[in-house]
Design a protein around this motif. Structure first.
Motif, PDB file in Angstrom:
ATOM      1  N   SER A  81       1.584   2.078  -8.780  1.00  0.00           N
ATOM      2  CA  SER A  81       2.898   2.518  -9.228  1.00  0.00           C
ATOM      3  C   SER A  81       3.104   2.247 -10.820  1.00  0.00           C
ATOM      4  O   SER A  81       2.147   1.180 -11.363  1.00  0.00           O
ATOM      5  CB  SER A  81       3.951   1.856  -8.427  1.00  0.00           C
ATOM      6  OG  SER A  81       4.017   0.533  -8.711  1.00  0.00           O
ATOM      7  N   GLU A 118       0.853  -1.260   0.016  1.00  0.00           N
ATOM      8  CA  GLU A 118       0.232   0.077  -0.118  1.00  0.00           C
ATOM      9  C   GLU A 118       1.097   1.214  -0.042  1.00  0.00           C
ATOM     10  O   GLU A 118       0.745   2.156  -0.483  1.00  0.00           O
ATOM     11  CB  GLU A 118      -0.881  -0.005   1.145  1.00  0.00           C
ATOM     12  CG  GLU A 118      -2.245  -1.060   1.121  1.00  0.00           C
ATOM     13  CD  GLU A 118      -1.680  -2.386   1.635  1.00  0.00           C
ATOM     14  OE1 GLU A 118      -0.586  -2.606   2.110  1.00  0.00           O
ATOM     15  OE2 GLU A 118      -2.165  -3.448   1.332  1.00  0.00           O
ATOM     16  N   GLY A 119       2.034   1.111   0.640  1.00  0.00           N
ATOM     17  CA  GLY A 119       2.946   2.053   0.832  1.00  0.00           C
ATOM     18  C   GLY A 119       3.448   2.740  -0.537  1.00  0.00           C
ATOM     19  O   GLY A 119       4.100   3.898  -0.688  1.00  0.00           O
ATOM     20  N   GLN A 160       1.635   2.972  -3.434  1.00  0.00           N
ATOM     21  CA  GLN A 160       0.669   3.839  -4.127  1.00  0.00           C
ATOM     22  C   GLN A 160       0.293   5.249  -3.500  1.00  0.00           C
ATOM     23  O   GLN A 160      -0.437   5.358  -2.542  1.00  0.00           O
ATOM     24  CB  GLN A 160      -0.600   2.814  -3.950  1.00  0.00           C
ATOM     25  CG  GLN A 160      -0.361   1.501  -4.644  1.00  0.00           C
ATOM     26  CD  GLN A 160      -1.714   0.756  -4.088  1.00  0.00           C
ATOM     27  OE1 GLN A 160      -2.773   1.189  -3.674  1.00  0.00           O
ATOM     28  NE2 GLN A 160      -1.606  -0.691  -4.467  1.00  0.00           N
ATOM     29  N   HIS A 161       1.176   6.049  -4.231  1.00  0.00           N
ATOM     30  CA  HIS A 161       1.310   7.426  -3.765  1.00  0.00           C
ATOM     31  C   HIS A 161      -0.141   7.978  -4.363  1.00  0.00           C
ATOM     32  O   HIS A 161      -0.878   8.542  -3.638  1.00  0.00           O
ATOM     33  CB  HIS A 161       2.503   8.154  -3.898  1.00  0.00           C
ATOM     34  CG  HIS A 161       3.576   7.602  -3.410  1.00  0.00           C
ATOM     35  ND1 HIS A 161       3.673   7.746  -2.107  1.00  0.00           N
ATOM     36  CD2 HIS A 161       4.706   6.954  -3.999  1.00  0.00           C
ATOM     37  CE1 HIS A 161       4.922   6.971  -1.816  1.00  0.00           C
ATOM     38  NE2 HIS A 161       5.604   6.663  -2.751  1.00  0.00           N
ATOM     39  N   ASP A 162      -0.293   7.830  -5.533  1.00  0.00           N
ATOM     40  CA  ASP A 162      -1.327   8.581  -6.334  1.00  0.00           C
ATOM     41  C   ASP A 162      -2.100   7.340  -7.327  1.00  0.00           C
ATOM     42  O   ASP A 162      -1.841   7.463  -8.418  1.00  0.00           O
ATOM     43  CB  ASP A 162      -0.806   9.608  -7.144  1.00  0.00           C
ATOM     44  CG  ASP A 162      -0.463  10.806  -6.577  1.00  0.00           C
ATOM     45  OD1 ASP A 162      -1.317  11.041  -5.411  1.00  0.00           O
ATOM     46  OD2 ASP A 162       0.332  11.605  -6.985  1.00  0.00           O
TER      47      ASP A 162
END
Length: 102
Positions: free
Chosen positions: A30, A22-23, A25-27
């Motif tokens: 990926s 989950e980390g 996935q910023h926006d």
């Protein structure tokens, strides 16, 4: 009587970052995750988190890995559905070293 042994604990720096799927996935997904989906690399998805994290770690240290480096990076993950070829192909495409490179 034998002396009791203290269990060994992995040593880590308290400042080390722990990265989860989950980390990454910023926006949204990926670029690597997009390519894996676009190229239908997984079927059931059971192996996906481990493989994505292993490849993410590889790419951080080797931005343009070759096929053998990708295979070695994911060698600790078991995929029973697609085998490894579609996964390796998507990773190489995601990093720009294989067919279908973005």
């Amino acid at each position: 009587e034998g002396a009791e042994m203290e269990p060994e604990h992995p040593r880590h720096d308290p400042d080390d970052e722990i990265v989860t799927l989950e980390g990454l996935q910023h926006d949204g997904l990926s670029a690597l995750q997009h390519k894996l989906v676009e190229m239908s690399s997984f079927q059931c998805g059971f192996c996906a988190p481990g493989i994505v994290l292993a490849v993410h770690e590889l790419i951080e240290h080797t931005p343009h890995p070759d096929k053998e480096e990708v295979e070695e990076a994911i060698s600790g993950n078991l995929c029973r559905c697609t085998g490894y070829e579609p996964i390796v192909d998507a990773v190489l495409a995601a990093v720009g070293t294989g067919e279908g490179a973005a």
